[in-house]
Design a protein around this motif. Sequence first.
Motif, PDB file in Angstrom:
ATOM      1  N   ASP A  78       0.350  -1.269   0.064  1.00 26.82           N
ATOM      2  CA  ASP A  78      -0.015  -0.382   0.066  1.00 26.82           C
ATOM      3  C   ASP A  78       1.156   1.120  -0.100  1.00 26.82           C
ATOM      4  OD1 ASP A  78      -2.550   1.838   0.221  1.00 26.82           O
ATOM      5  OD2 ASP A  78      -2.229   1.707   1.892  1.00 26.82           O
ATOM      6  N   THR A  79       1.339   1.680  -1.017  1.00 29.19           N
ATOM      7  CA  THR A  79       2.064   2.664  -1.594  1.00 29.19           C
ATOM      8  C   THR A  79       1.336   3.536  -2.718  1.00 29.19           C
ATOM      9  OG1 THR A  79       3.888   2.319  -3.169  1.00 29.19           O
ATOM     10  CG2 THR A  79       4.320   1.696  -1.005  1.00 29.19           C
ATOM     11  N   ALA A  80       2.089   4.777  -2.679  1.00 34.26           N
ATOM     12  CA  ALA A  80       1.511   5.633  -3.507  1.00 34.26           C
ATOM     13  C   ALA A  80       2.300   5.089  -4.821  1.00 34.26           C
ATOM     14  CB  ALA A  80       1.927   7.199  -2.755  1.00 34.26           C
ATOM     15  N   ALA A  81       3.122   4.029  -4.683  1.00 26.69           N
ATOM     16  CA  ALA A  81       3.768   3.676  -6.324  1.00 26.69           C
ATOM     17  C   ALA A  81       2.816   2.700  -7.206  1.00 26.69           C
ATOM     18  CB  ALA A  81       5.181   3.288  -5.906  1.00 26.69           C
ATOM     19  N   ASP A  85      -3.606   0.208 -12.204  1.00 33.21           N
ATOM     20  CA  ASP A  85      -4.458  -0.846 -12.693  1.00 33.21           C
ATOM     21  C   ASP A  85      -4.940  -2.010 -11.473  1.00 33.21           C
ATOM     22  OD1 ASP A  85      -1.846  -1.492 -13.475  1.00 33.21           O
ATOM     23  OD2 ASP A  85      -2.588  -3.154 -14.467  1.00 33.21           O
ATOM     24  N   ARG A  86      -4.009  -1.331 -10.916  1.00 30.54           N
ATOM     25  CA  ARG A  86      -4.476  -2.030  -9.384  1.00 30.54           C
ATOM     26  C   ARG A  86      -4.748  -0.958  -8.548  1.00 30.54           C
ATOM     27  NH1 ARG A  86       0.175  -6.920  -8.076  1.00 30.54           N
ATOM     28  NH2 ARG A  86      -1.426  -7.082  -7.141  1.00 30.54           N
ATOM     29  N   HIS A  87      -5.287  -0.431  -7.971  1.00 32.07           N
ATOM     30  CA  HIS A  87      -5.784   1.010  -7.147  1.00 32.07           C
ATOM     31  C   HIS A  87      -6.147  -0.213  -6.749  1.00 32.07           C
ATOM     32  CE1 HIS A  87      -2.875   4.340  -7.352  1.00 32.07           C
ATOM     33  NE2 HIS A  87      -3.372   4.438  -8.714  1.00 32.07           N
TER      34      HIS A  87
END
Length: 127
Positions: A78-81, A85-87
């Motif tokens: 769970d990071t901003a990276a 398509d995987r949010h």
Amino acid sequence: MVLTNVYGTALVARATLPSLQKHRGHLILTGSVTGRVTIPGQLYSATKWAVTAMAQSIRAEAAATGIRVTVIQPDLVDTAAASPDRHADPKVASGDIARTVLFALDQPRSIDVNEIVIRPTGQSPHR
């Protein structure tokens, strides 16, 4: 990516092994779930396969020295990276990874936890 994930890991391991041997230390390497599955067209996946192989090789080489070797293989963190398509995909919290590292380090000297795969609850069985 190859320089960071493979060569960088190899250099750090090589530089730390003498001290790890002297103190009967514990080498923790960061792999990935993508290093356990084939993802077509992804160099990242190949580099994490290499990290897992490196951990196994170091463990075999250092078995008689008292060094323990663990590769932590988290899935999507769970990071901003995260890619767009995987949010919506379930993610592993960074604190859970930290607790997993502490679990490996906290084992008795007679135990060498070699691999830990961390996937979020509810993840698709195909990932």
